[in-house]
Each structure stands twice: as C-alpha cells, then as structure tokens.
Design a protein around this motif. Structure first.
Motif, PDB file in Angstrom:
ATOM      1  N   LEU A 105     -55.772  77.429  32.849  1.00 40.07           N
ATOM      2  CA  LEU A 105     -56.355  76.108  32.586  1.00 40.07           C
ATOM      3  C   LEU A 105     -55.473  75.380  31.580  1.00 40.07           C
ATOM      4  O   LEU A 105     -55.138  75.913  30.529  1.00 40.07           O
ATOM      5  CB  LEU A 105     -57.765  76.257  32.010  1.00 40.07           C
ATOM      6  N   ARG A 127     -57.687  70.809  33.794  1.00 36.72           N
ATOM      7  CA  ARG A 127     -57.687  71.274  35.194  1.00 36.72           C
ATOM      8  C   ARG A 127     -56.896  72.576  35.293  1.00 36.72           C
ATOM      9  O   ARG A 127     -56.020  72.863  34.477  1.00 36.72           O
ATOM     10  CB  ARG A 127     -57.088  70.213  36.120  1.00 36.72           C
ATOM     11  N   THR A 128     -57.193  73.359  36.310  1.00 39.10           N
ATOM     12  CA  THR A 128     -56.491  74.626  36.524  1.00 39.10           C
ATOM     13  C   THR A 128     -55.318  74.423  37.473  1.00 39.10           C
ATOM     14  O   THR A 128     -55.217  73.401  38.164  1.00 39.10           O
ATOM     15  CB  THR A 128     -57.430  75.691  37.107  1.00 39.10           C
ATOM     16  N   GLY A 168     -62.630  71.878  27.627  1.00 33.76           N
ATOM     17  CA  GLY A 168     -62.405  71.382  28.983  1.00 33.76           C
ATOM     18  C   GLY A 168     -63.649  70.825  29.649  1.00 33.76           C
ATOM     19  O   GLY A 168     -63.557  70.254  30.738  1.00 33.76           O
TER      20      GLY A 168
END
Length: 722
Positions: free
Chosen positions: A329, A349-350, A646
């Motif tokens: 991530l 975002r990953t 996140g």
C-alpha cells in the motif's frame, strides 16, 4: 453560662511527599538524616512499583500505609493511590479510598489531608513529577496548608530539614513554614511572582529579577498591567485573568515581545487561597529556537525529497494468510514518482489496485527488507509499465515495521544501451549493491582502469564560487604522492581544460607535455603531472542547473591517443558514477532528516495527522484520507493509527461527526486560511481542541488535543456559580 467546649486535640504534623520514579533515590538520600524528625512522612508511591523496587530506590525502611494504619510521628510511610486519611479516635489513620473518588485518587487523598490536618500539613512535589492532583492542591491551599514544588538535587535534604525543624521561640510553625517556603522560592531557578486579586505585584524572587532585568523594588506594589502593558491583550494576560475569574490553573508557552523583550516563556499560573495568582515561569527561548531550527532543517530535506530527480515512495508491505508478501500500500510519494512510472497519484492505493497484476518480485523485495532490516539496492522491471527501475530500498522503523521507503529512477533507456556493452553491464551490476560513496568510485574507477589498461583515476568536486577543486577520491597504480585535498582551479588544470569542462564537454589530453601550453602556468601543471606520473588523461564533467559541480577522470602514465570508443566508455562510466555519488550523499541526508522528522512527531503529546483532500468532479471537498499519523493521536483518541492509515474520514466517523468536522475542513481547504476550534465527537464521546492548516496545496495538517476534562471542569464551575 455554659462552659466553653473542650479544646480539640491538635492534629499531628504530616509531611506528604509526591514524586515520580526518577526522584525516589534523591528523596531517599534526603530523608536519610530526617528519620527521627517529628512529622509523619507519607510518600505517595508511583504506580507499578513493588516493595522490593521501592526499598532499593529509597534505601530506607518504611511502612505501607494501608487502610487502618495509624500514621505515627517520626515514621516513614508509603501509600498507594487507594487510601485517604482521617482522624479516628484522635489518631491520624489511613482509610480506604471511597468508591466515588476512584477516578481521581490523588485529588481524594490530598483533599482528605486538607480536611484532616489543614494548616498543620506540608506537601512537597518533587519536579518533574507527572501529578494529576490539581483539585487536591487547591483544597490544601484553601485549608491554609503549604504546597511546594522543589527540584530534587544535592540540597534537598537540607531544604526538607529547614521546612520541618521546630520553629524558633516566638514564632508559630505556620510562620516558620511560610518563611522557609519563601527561602525556597528565593533560591529556586524558576522565576516566581505573586499577584493579588487586583493583579498587583506583591512579591518576586531573585530568578524573576534576573530574567526581567529589574529589581523587585521597581516591581512590587505596581499593577502587572502597568509594569508590562503589552501583556494586557496577549495570551499571558488572558491566562492570568482566567486564573482569577475562573480559579483554574493555567499552563502555556508564550512568545513575549513587549517592553523590548524577545522571550519564549513557559508559564505555570496557580490560583491562591486569597484569590490571587502564584506564577512560575522559565526562559525556554533557546529550546524554542532550537526546535524552530530543527523544523527548518527538516523542511529543507523535505524540499530535497520533493524536488529531487529521483522518485521517492513509502509503502506498507502486505502479506496473505500464509505470511507470503503479495502486495503493498502506498503511503507517500514525491511528484517525480508519477513522471518515472507513468502511474497516477498512488497514495492510499495498493499495487494491485493500480496495476492489476504487478511483478510479484516488488512485494517480495519490499518484504525481504521489512523482515531483515537490511537495505537493498536492486534493478527491477515492471512489465505492466514497460519500464526498468534502479531502486534503493530500506526499512523505516525498527524490527516488526512493515513500512519500506524506496528511492528509484527509470533506467529503461540506459539498460537498452548497456545491453550491448558487456563491460557496462558488469560494472552496473557491481555498483547496484553499493551505497557508500567511496565504494562506488573505487569500484568504477578500478574496473575501468583495468579494462583500458590505465594507471589511475580520481573524482573531484568543483566549487566555482570559490574557484576551488577538491579531490575526494584518488588511486594510482604507481607509487606517487596522494593528491587528496583542495586546490585552486587555476593551479590544477589549464584554462582551456576548465573551459571545456565548464561547457559540459570532456577534456581530453593525449600528452601533457605536448597538449598543455608551455607558458608559466602550463609549466607548473607539467611539473605536477611529472611528479604524479600523469602523461595522458580524460576528464568528464558533471553539470547541473548550468553549473559545473564535479568531474571524473582517468589517467595513464604514458602518452596515449584516446579513441572515440574509449572516450565514450569513460563518459558512460562517469554517468554511472555521478548519480550514485549524489544518491549516496542524498541517502545520508535522507536518513538524518527522517530521524529528525519522525522523532519530533512521534514524541509529541498532541495528536497529529496529515490528510489528503478528496474533491468531486465539481471541485467540492467531499472527504479526507488519512496519510500520516503520529503516536500522540493514538494517545489522544484511543484509535489505532494503523487502522486509520489510508482510510477515509467518512468511513471512520458517524455522519453527525462527519458533517460538523468536514464543514471546518472544507473551509480551510478552500480558503487556505488556518483555523483553530473546539469540537465534540460522538464516536469518542470526547471534546477536542484542533488546529487545521493547508499544506502542499491538497493536504491538511491537523493537531488534536483532548480537552474533555478541561471542558468538564469549566462546565462544573459555571454550574456552581449559577
């Protein structure tokens, strides 16, 4: 006429001692010579210490003050925060803590001392001690008791002896305690001032005279506002009025610039039993300026990360149920990241979300560094992007951290060229595992010298502003004097050579004795070349921002006709060396900056968050994303920052909180103006004071401080007055 009531037996003296763990040894040494002194001595034990630890720290015999214990004069007792004191059958006795007082046990204990002993008690708080008994201290003051803050030191035993010795003939014990307290105030390092309810200065100590540069005769009897007119509407003036009007103690750090002063002061102001103010303060200007310099330094390194040519990202490595590293991530990235990768802004975002099926080696490499803590230098391709990257990966945090930082550049074109040059491929592989500047230059220079059958190499930094060159690295196959050090440019290279390097072109000399002019300066250069056995050389410059910063050179002890392929290869090697040297230096600066930045924010008691602003298609602010959080936020809110990282604000808080708080955040994001406010959160059932400001265009920095107890105390006070 009825007979007067029988006099109430005078209560025994009681000395209450409050300290943290760090003060126990000094307290034990101070009490060693006072074991037979009359007062019963009661130490309030720090939490979590057993009898063995206390015995070792104090070095004295003591009794536990448990419910039912009679506190006898001359003996030393230790009490946990589960008792109070009261008179039972004319004896001062420890009693169980009442159930309603378990939330504030120290307040309850001190209030019971005020009720049972009153003015016959003396309470000493050894600073620094994390004491939460503010209400109890006020109760003691109201009962005529004396409460002192003393810094433990070599004179602590003498101070305590003065405070509890018998009063001289003709003076009461209260008179003696008052005189001794005044003596302590006079000797202490903190400035002290006593104001009455009309803010008239009644006394100051020697430290206040020194700090203010004025004698007490000039101050005593004057109004504080008259002596310091700039303080009337300043934060310090507002705090003093709150002490008198609300009876609340005040603690603040204030930058005072009135009357010619330029001081950062740390102020503690307490209400007195007579409606006045007892104010302590100390000059923390040096500390504040040091912290400001630290922030400036961190800001410079932060600017380096933002503006540097290399991409920079911080990721959290993710594992599947079997413990295999499968994804990561993005937590942070600099602007260059998008240019090097062609990817959209990745934070929050990953890799799978961004790329679909990324190269599994990325997660494996990041996981390896996270597990071992060993930095890794590697070149790796990403088929999805069609690019090859040169990466430097290292772990952030200690063992167990899953956060990894990576510095990388897009080397796709270079790798395509190097695919046809076996030597450059081998050299690049050798350099890819190095991060030390000396190792980088030595490896490249030695291999190139061996490959072209040369005699030596050197790496030189250039400072055109000073007209100097500094030889950082030098090697020669023959036994010649080392030339490491700083020299004038004019004495190190011919004017023609300097001009070519300054223009970004290589300086190629086939024969020093033929190519260098035979003028006076040239003769000096030839003599130096003869001593160091340099007959031919090629120097390749490093120029950035239209400035010549360094050059890399190789040399031969014999005259040599350099060929175009040789010159191109030397240039290619120099191009490999220069960015790696810069990177090695940048990595050193990065590690120092990261340590400063992380230490500062992880040691803050205030909660701190960096949040990304999320806008809809119309540009309206609709949500926030948590990008960075400190440990203080966990302490202030009780929330797990790993769970917040996140996530969106709307995902974590109910709509009632979301609407109120987001209205403020939207205003700051749209106007750019910082805002300070106090607001309640339904999720945590707490009140918070918050400061919000816009940072970097689309990020908000937010400081949180839990003020629930302060608001509760204020509400209770207002209700009492009503």
């Amino acid at each position: 006429m009825s007979s007067p009531p029988a006099p109430t037996p005078a209560p025994p003296d009681l000395l209450v001692l409050i300290t943290g763990r760090a003060g126990l040894r000094a307290l034990g040494e101070a009490l060693a010579g006072l074991q037979e002194a009359r007062p019963a001595k009661l130490i309030v034990a720090p939490d979590g210490l057993n009898a063995e630890v206390l015995q070792e720290a104090l070095g004295l015999e003591f009794c536990w003050a448990t419910p039912g214990t009679v506190l006898r004069p001359g003996l030393l007792y230790v009490a946990r925060l589960d008792v109070t004191v009261e008179f039972q059958a004319d004896r001062l006795t420890a009693t169980p803590l009442p159930a309603p007082d378990t939330a504030a046990p120290l307040d309850a204990l001190l209030r019971s001392v005020a009720a049972a002993v009153g003015s016959r008690s003396l309470t000493v708080i050894l600073s620094p001690a994390d004491v939460a008994g503010g209400a109890g201290v006020q109760a003691l003051s109201a009962a005529g008791s004396t409460v002192l803050h003393i810094t433990p030191g070599a004179g602590l035993g003498h101070t305590l002896s003065l405070l509890i010795r018998p009063a001289p003939h003709g003076r009461t014990a209260a008179d003696e305690v008052t005189a001794q307290a005044a003596a302590v105030l006079e000797r202490m390092g903190d400035a002290h001032c006593l104001l009455d309810g009309a803010f008239v200065i009644r006394s100051v100590n020697a430290a206040a005279e020194r700090l203010l540069g004025m004698s007490r005769n000039h101050l005593i009897g004057r109004s504080h506002w008259e002596a310091f007119p700039a303080s009337v509407d300043a934060p310090i003036g507002q705090a003093l009025r709150r002490v008198v009007q609300q009876g609340d103690e005040q603690h603040l750090t204030h930058h005072y610039t009135g009357e010619g002063y330029d001081l950062h002061l740390e102020v503690d102001a307490y209400p007195t039993g007579e409606g006045g103010i007892s104010m302590f303060w100390r000059d923390v200007t040096a500390r504040v300026r040091s912290e400001a310099a630290l922030r400036d330094s961190e800001g410079k390194y932060r600017a380096l990360f933002t503006e540097m040519d290399e991409a920079y990202a911080v990721v959290e490595v993710l594992a599947d149920d079997t413990g295999r590293w499968v994804d990561f991530l993005f937590l942070d990235a600099n602007p260059v990241f998008m240019r090097h990768t062609g990817m959209p802004y990745p934070v929050g975002r990953t890799a799978r979300e961004l790329l679909g099926t990324p190269n599994p080696r990325w997660a494996e490499l990041y996981g390896q560094v996270a597990e071992t803590g060993v930095a890794l230098r590697v070149e790796e391709g990403e088929v999805t992007l069609g690019r090859v990257f040169d990466l430097n990966i290292f772990r952030l945090g200690g063992a167990g951290s899953r956060r990894v930082a990576v510095l990388f550049t897009d080397i796709t074109e270079r790798k395509l060229r190097e695919a046809h040059q076996a030597f450059l491929l081998d050299l690049t592989e050798a350099l890819s595992v190095l991060s030390d500047e000396a190792d980088i230059v030595q490896t490249a220079g030695a291999r190139l010298v061996e490959h072209l059958h040369l005699s030596g190499y050197h790496y030189v930094d250039v400072d055109e502003l000073r007209a100097e060159v500094t030889v950082r690295h030098f090697w020669h196959a023959l036994d010649v004097p080392a030339i490491l050090g700083t020299y004038p440019i004019a004495g190190f290279m011919s004017p023609d050579g300097v001009a070519r390097l300054r223009a970004g072109e290589p300086n190629v000399i086939n024969d020093v004795f033929k190519d260098v002019p035979d003028d006076l300066a040239g003769q000096g250069l030839k003599a130096g070349a003869a001593v160091h056995k340099i007959r031919a050389y090629v120097a390749v410059p490093l120029s950035q921002d239209h400035r010549w910063n360094a050059y890399f050179a190789v040399a031969d002890s014999q005259a040599r006709q350099w060929t175009p392929p040789e010159i191109e290869l030397i240039q290619d090697v120099a191009r490999l060396v220069f960015p790696r040297v810069q990177r090695a230096r940048a990595e050193t600066a990065l590690r120092e900056s990261e340590h400063k930045y992380r230490s500062l924010f992880d040691t803050m008691t205030e909660g701190f968050a960096v949040c990304g602003v999320i806008r809809d298609d119309t540009g309206q602010v609709v949500d926030l994303t948590y990008l960075e959080l400190n440990q203080g936020l966990e302490q202030q809110t009780g929330l797990d920052r790993a769970a917040l990282m996140g996530r969106r604000f709307s995902e974590m808080f109910p709509q009632s909180d979301f609407k109120r708080w987001m209205a403020i955040y939207q205003e700051v994001a749209d106007t750019g103006e910082p805002v300070s406010f106090e607001e309640y959160t339904d999720l945590l059932d707490r009140w918070y004071a918050a400061n919000v400001s816009l940072h970097g265009g689309e990020e908000l920095t937010i400081f949180y401080r839990d003020i629930t107890e302060q608001n509760s105390a204020s509400t209770s006070e207002n209700f009492s007055w009503s």
